[in-house]
Write a protein that holds these residues in place. Structure first.
Motif, PDB file in Angstrom:
ATOM      1  N   ALA A  76       0.823  -1.205   0.000  1.00 30.54           N
ATOM      2  CA  ALA A  76       0.000   0.000   0.000  1.00 30.54           C
ATOM      3  C   ALA A  76       0.860   1.259   0.000  1.00 30.54           C
ATOM      4  O   ALA A  76       0.487   2.276  -0.602  1.00 30.54           O
ATOM      5  CB  ALA A  76      -0.935   0.000   1.201  1.00 30.54           C
ATOM      6  N   GLN A  77       2.022   1.210   0.661  1.00 31.02           N
ATOM      7  CA  GLN A  77       2.927   2.357   0.659  1.00 31.02           C
ATOM      8  C   GLN A  77       3.367   2.712  -0.769  1.00 31.02           C
ATOM      9  O   GLN A  77       3.684   3.866  -1.049  1.00 31.02           O
ATOM     10  CB  GLN A  77       4.172   2.044   1.487  1.00 31.02           C
ATOM     11  CG  GLN A  77       3.975   2.053   2.984  1.00 31.02           C
ATOM     12  CD  GLN A  77       5.261   1.668   3.710  1.00 31.02           C
ATOM     13  OE1 GLN A  77       6.180   1.073   3.133  1.00 31.02           O
ATOM     14  NE2 GLN A  77       5.340   2.002   4.995  1.00 31.02           N
ATOM     15  N   ARG A  78       3.379   1.739  -1.653  1.00 30.13           N
ATOM     16  CA  ARG A  78       3.886   1.927  -3.005  1.00 30.13           C
ATOM     17  C   ARG A  78       2.771   1.983  -4.053  1.00 30.13           C
ATOM     18  O   ARG A  78       2.999   1.788  -5.238  1.00 30.13           O
ATOM     19  CB  ARG A  78       4.889   0.804  -3.313  1.00 30.13           C
ATOM     20  CG  ARG A  78       6.167   0.984  -2.499  1.00 30.13           C
ATOM     21  CD  ARG A  78       6.922  -0.298  -2.226  1.00 30.13           C
ATOM     22  NE  ARG A  78       8.129   0.001  -1.440  1.00 30.13           N
ATOM     23  CZ  ARG A  78       8.125   0.216  -0.105  1.00 30.13           C
ATOM     24  NH1 ARG A  78       6.987   0.119   0.587  1.00 30.13           N
ATOM     25  NH2 ARG A  78       9.234   0.514   0.529  1.00 30.13           N
ATOM     26  N   ALA A  79       1.560   2.310  -3.588  1.00 26.23           N
ATOM     27  CA  ALA A  79       0.393   2.305  -4.466  1.00 26.23           C
ATOM     28  C   ALA A  79       0.398   3.421  -5.497  1.00 26.23           C
ATOM     29  O   ALA A  79      -0.436   3.424  -6.405  1.00 26.23           O
ATOM     30  CB  ALA A  79      -0.889   2.377  -3.634  1.00 26.23           C
ATOM     31  N   SER A  80       1.318   4.377  -5.392  1.00 24.12           N
ATOM     32  CA  SER A  80       1.391   5.427  -6.415  1.00 24.12           C
ATOM     33  C   SER A  80       2.063   4.930  -7.689  1.00 24.12           C
ATOM     34  O   SER A  80       2.111   5.663  -8.685  1.00 24.12           O
ATOM     35  CB  SER A  80       2.128   6.658  -5.876  1.00 24.12           C
ATOM     36  OG  SER A  80       3.491   6.349  -5.589  1.00 24.12           O
ATOM     37  N   ALA A  81       2.566   3.707  -7.699  1.00 27.80           N
ATOM     38  CA  ALA A  81       3.084   3.113  -8.940  1.00 27.80           C
ATOM     39  C   ALA A  81       1.969   3.054  -9.977  1.00 27.80           C
ATOM     40  O   ALA A  81       0.795   2.854  -9.639  1.00 27.80           O
ATOM     41  CB  ALA A  81       3.615   1.708  -8.673  1.00 27.80           C
ATOM     42  N   ALA A  82       2.332   3.206 -11.238  1.00 21.53           N
ATOM     43  CA  ALA A  82       1.332   3.006 -12.288  1.00 21.53           C
ATOM     44  C   ALA A  82       0.739   1.614 -12.164  1.00 21.53           C
ATOM     45  O   ALA A  82      -0.469   1.415 -12.284  1.00 21.53           O
ATOM     46  CB  ALA A  82       1.970   3.193 -13.655  1.00 21.53           C
ATOM     47  N   LEU A  83       1.607   0.642 -11.900  1.00 19.58           N
ATOM     48  CA  LEU A  83       1.194  -0.743 -11.680  1.00 19.58           C
ATOM     49  C   LEU A  83       2.232  -1.389 -10.779  1.00 19.58           C
ATOM     50  O   LEU A  83       3.435  -1.258 -11.015  1.00 19.58           O
ATOM     51  CB  LEU A  83       1.109  -1.507 -13.000  1.00 19.58           C
ATOM     52  CG  LEU A  83       0.728  -2.984 -12.908  1.00 19.58           C
ATOM     53  CD1 LEU A  83      -0.707  -3.142 -12.421  1.00 19.58           C
ATOM     54  CD2 LEU A  83       0.906  -3.680 -14.254  1.00 19.58           C
ATOM     55  N   ILE A  84       1.775  -2.077  -9.735  1.00 22.98           N
ATOM     56  CA  ILE A  84       2.654  -2.902  -8.916  1.00 22.98           C
ATOM     57  C   ILE A  84       2.614  -4.318  -9.470  1.00 22.98           C
ATOM     58  O   ILE A  84       1.536  -4.875  -9.678  1.00 22.98           O
ATOM     59  CB  ILE A  84       2.188  -2.928  -7.443  1.00 22.98           C
ATOM     60  CG1 ILE A  84       2.315  -1.549  -6.797  1.00 22.98           C
ATOM     61  CG2 ILE A  84       2.973  -3.958  -6.644  1.00 22.98           C
ATOM     62  CD1 ILE A  84       1.671  -1.458  -5.422  1.00 22.98           C
ATOM     63  N   ALA A 119      -5.739  -3.228   0.487  1.00 25.97           N
ATOM     64  CA  ALA A 119      -4.929  -2.106   0.955  1.00 25.97           C
ATOM     65  C   ALA A 119      -4.403  -1.292  -0.223  1.00 25.97           C
ATOM     66  O   ALA A 119      -4.410  -0.051  -0.190  1.00 25.97           O
ATOM     67  CB  ALA A 119      -3.774  -2.612   1.814  1.00 25.97           C
ATOM     68  N   VAL A 120      -3.953  -1.968  -1.270  1.00 31.20           N
ATOM     69  CA  VAL A 120      -3.442  -1.271  -2.455  1.00 31.20           C
ATOM     70  C   VAL A 120      -4.558  -0.491  -3.132  1.00 31.20           C
ATOM     71  O   VAL A 120      -4.406   0.695  -3.479  1.00 31.20           O
ATOM     72  CB  VAL A 120      -2.794  -2.267  -3.429  1.00 31.20           C
ATOM     73  CG1 VAL A 120      -2.479  -1.595  -4.765  1.00 31.20           C
ATOM     74  CG2 VAL A 120      -1.523  -2.857  -2.828  1.00 31.20           C
ATOM     75  N   HIS A 121      -5.706  -1.135  -3.327  1.00 31.78           N
ATOM     76  CA  HIS A 121      -6.816  -0.447  -3.979  1.00 31.78           C
ATOM     77  C   HIS A 121      -7.334   0.702  -3.121  1.00 31.78           C
ATOM     78  O   HIS A 121      -7.709   1.762  -3.643  1.00 31.78           O
ATOM     79  CB  HIS A 121      -7.940  -1.444  -4.279  1.00 31.78           C
ATOM     80  CG  HIS A 121      -7.573  -2.462  -5.303  1.00 31.78           C
ATOM     81  ND1 HIS A 121      -8.072  -3.748  -5.313  1.00 31.78           N
ATOM     82  CD2 HIS A 121      -6.729  -2.399  -6.371  1.00 31.78           C
ATOM     83  CE1 HIS A 121      -7.565  -4.419  -6.328  1.00 31.78           C
ATOM     84  NE2 HIS A 121      -6.743  -3.622  -6.989  1.00 31.78           N
ATOM     85  N   GLY A 122      -7.330   0.508  -1.813  1.00 30.52           N
ATOM     86  CA  GLY A 122      -7.763   1.579  -0.920  1.00 30.52           C
ATOM     87  C   GLY A 122      -6.869   2.801  -1.003  1.00 30.52           C
ATOM     88  O   GLY A 122      -7.311   3.926  -0.740  1.00 30.52           O
ATOM     89  N   ALA A 123      -5.600   2.581  -1.373  1.00 35.31           N
ATOM     90  CA  ALA A 123      -4.656   3.687  -1.537  1.00 35.31           C
ATOM     91  C   ALA A 123      -4.609   4.192  -2.968  1.00 35.31           C
ATOM     92  O   ALA A 123      -3.759   5.020  -3.308  1.00 35.31           O
ATOM     93  CB  ALA A 123      -3.261   3.233  -1.092  1.00 35.31           C
ATOM     94  N   GLY A 124      -5.510   3.676  -3.827  1.00 38.37           N
ATOM     95  CA  GLY A 124      -5.597   4.161  -5.201  1.00 38.37           C
ATOM     96  C   GLY A 124      -4.721   3.444  -6.197  1.00 38.37           C
ATOM     97  O   GLY A 124      -4.546   3.938  -7.328  1.00 38.37           O
ATOM     98  N   GLY A 125      -4.172   2.282  -5.836  1.00 37.68           N
ATOM     99  CA  GLY A 125      -3.239   1.593  -6.709  1.00 37.68           C
ATOM    100  C   GLY A 125      -3.838   0.449  -7.495  1.00 37.68           C
ATOM    101  O   GLY A 125      -5.020   0.107  -7.374  1.00 37.68           O
ATOM    102  N   ARG A 126      -2.984  -0.178  -8.289  1.00 41.48           N
ATOM    103  CA  ARG A 126      -3.317  -1.332  -9.117  1.00 41.48           C
ATOM    104  C   ARG A 126      -2.212  -2.361  -8.936  1.00 41.48           C
ATOM    105  O   ARG A 126      -1.034  -1.992  -8.865  1.00 41.48           O
ATOM    106  CB  ARG A 126      -3.426  -0.939 -10.600  1.00 41.48           C
ATOM    107  CG  ARG A 126      -4.529   0.092 -10.881  1.00 41.48           C
ATOM    108  CD  ARG A 126      -4.074   1.155 -11.841  1.00 41.48           C
ATOM    109  NE  ARG A 126      -2.936   1.900 -11.301  1.00 41.48           N
ATOM    110  CZ  ARG A 126      -3.064   2.945 -10.482  1.00 41.48           C
ATOM    111  NH1 ARG A 126      -4.248   3.389 -10.125  1.00 41.48           N
ATOM    112  NH2 ARG A 126      -1.979   3.554 -10.017  1.00 41.48           N
ATOM    113  N   ILE A 127      -2.541  -3.647  -8.901  1.00 40.25           N
ATOM    114  CA  ILE A 127      -1.534  -4.670  -8.611  1.00 40.25           C
ATOM    115  C   ILE A 127      -1.825  -5.960  -9.370  1.00 40.25           C
ATOM    116  O   ILE A 127      -2.954  -6.453  -9.373  1.00 40.25           O
ATOM    117  CB  ILE A 127      -1.439  -4.934  -7.088  1.00 40.25           C
ATOM    118  CG1 ILE A 127      -0.348  -5.966  -6.767  1.00 40.25           C
ATOM    119  CG2 ILE A 127      -2.786  -5.318  -6.496  1.00 40.25           C
ATOM    120  CD1 ILE A 127      -0.013  -6.052  -5.275  1.00 40.25           C
TER     121      ILE A 127
END
Length: 386
Positions: A76-84, A119-127
């Motif tokens: 989740a800390q790294r959710a600003s990645a375009a894609l994890i 957690a990732v989606h809650g922080a706005g990310g994609r994985i």
């Protein structure tokens, strides 16, 4: 993978006095270009920019391979990645290659990953989950009792693997039968289905770095003559059929493949990789995959990267070959059209807010190698953001 930075940029006294505390130097001019921070649509997975987090083994899931709350915090800390792209996840118990790596073959593992993806989606990310069967890389002590490592052929890799009992030599693997190969294909499909159930946006099949799919592709580790080897088409067959089967199960738009042509890591021998990878890419291109992830081993491989990009025809993520870990200058690969995304490893490990730092031109935290594998929060979730 990684970074070229030298750590936080410091060295200027705050008030001009040599005895004063050091203040951060102004960051270098930003390297943002027209395309690096453009949106990208991966067949429905919409990315806000072109900076991806590369898959990195971190060995923090415990012996049962169940993701933990600490792992959810890390991603989740790294959710600003375009894609994890997640660390390598074994699709079956026999696919495990290292201690304390996570799986996607049990209900507990699926539930653990659901907490991570939430957690990732809650922080706005994609994985995406990277499915990684290690094949001959590993040791029987890491597998369920009575199991041994398997591979296309009974050819051992050189070197050792770390285990709970210390370093151990790689063993000669058992050659998979044709029926066992089909069962292994089914394991990938089940794991991909589990990944979707766990909330992942898709899966990346790990066909690189000397693991099982790569072992089938490489003539040095695939000595078969039964249709799963013996020719370019035979060596390509397993990689192609895994990709086709997973795409059929969860949709091509949620399926990706990672390759590393010619990479000698884990004792892979591919003297002339172009025929196999050209044939593979031409076979999977019509599927309409989310992306192709190319990990280069040496700069001289760039010409092959370009040819594979042309034949694939869809989005390409590149982990480029560099003199040191991947750094700021890699962003130029997007601007010049060599890749649609660039994946960063160590630089993302040490800088959870990496896209913001790249946009600003720095400064960058330096990765601590001693804490990369195993352990707790140290060297995992304690790297500061700007």
């Amino acid at each position: 993978m990684g970074y070229r930075g030298t750590g936080l940029l410091v060295g200027r006294p705050c008030n001009g006095s040599a005895a004063a505390p050091l203040c951060p130097e102004p960051p270098v001019p930003p390297l943002e270009t027209a395309r690096d921070f453009e949106h990208l649509d991966l067949s429905g997975t919409k990315l806000p920019h072109r900076i991806a987090m590369a898959p990195m083994t971190r060995s923090r899931s415990g012996a049962a391979g169940v993701p933990t709350a600490l792992m959810a915090e890390y991603y989740a800390q790294r959710a600003s990645a375009a894609l994890i792209v997640s660390e390598g996840v074994q699709p079956s118990a026999v696919g495990q290659g290292y201690p304390d790596t996570p799986g996607l073959h049990s209900a507990d593992q699926v539930a653990g990953w659901r907490a991570v993806t939430d957690a990732v989606h809650g922080a706005g990310g994609r994985i995406f989950a990277q499915l990684m069967h290690a094949g001959r890389i590993g040791h029987p002590s890491l597998l369920p009792e009575g199991e041994v490592n398997v591979a296309p052929s009974a050819v051992a890799a050189a070197g050792q693997v770390y285990t709970a009992e210390g370093p151990k030599d790689f063993v000669t693997p058992r050659e998979l039968t044709a029926d066992e190969i089909r069962a292994t294909l089914a394991d990938y499909v089940t794991a991909a289905r589990n990944a979707v159930a766990a909330g992942f946006d898709g899966v990346e099949l790990h066909g690189a770095n000397g693991y099982l799919i790569h072992q089938f592709l490489a003539p040095g580790s695939n000595h078969r003559d039964d249709g799963w080897g013996g020719s370019v088409e035979g060596r390509v067959r397993f990689a192609a059929e895994v990709t086709e089967a997973v795409a059929a199960e969860i949709g091509a738009a949620r399926t990706a493949l990672r390759v590393s042509p010619g990479n000698a890591f884990n004792s892979i021998v591919e003297p002339e990789p172009e025929p196999e990878y050209t044939a593979l890419v031409e076979r999977i291109a019509p599927l309409g995959l989310a992306y192709l992830h190319i990990a280069e081993d040496v700069p001289a491989r760039r010409a092959l990267t370009v040819r594979l990009r042309e034949r694939f025809g869809g989005p390409v993520m590149l982990n480029p070959a560099t003199e040191g870990p991947t750094g700021l200058d890699a962003l130029a690969l997007v601007e010049e059209g060599t890749a649609d995304l660039v994946s960063f490893g160590q630089l993302f490990l040490a800088n959870p807010d990496l896209p913001a730092r790249l946009r600003a031109g720095g400064p960058f935290n330096e990765a601590r190698r001693a804490t990369m594998y195993g352990g707790g929060a140290g060297g995992y979730t304690d790297y500061p953001a700007l």
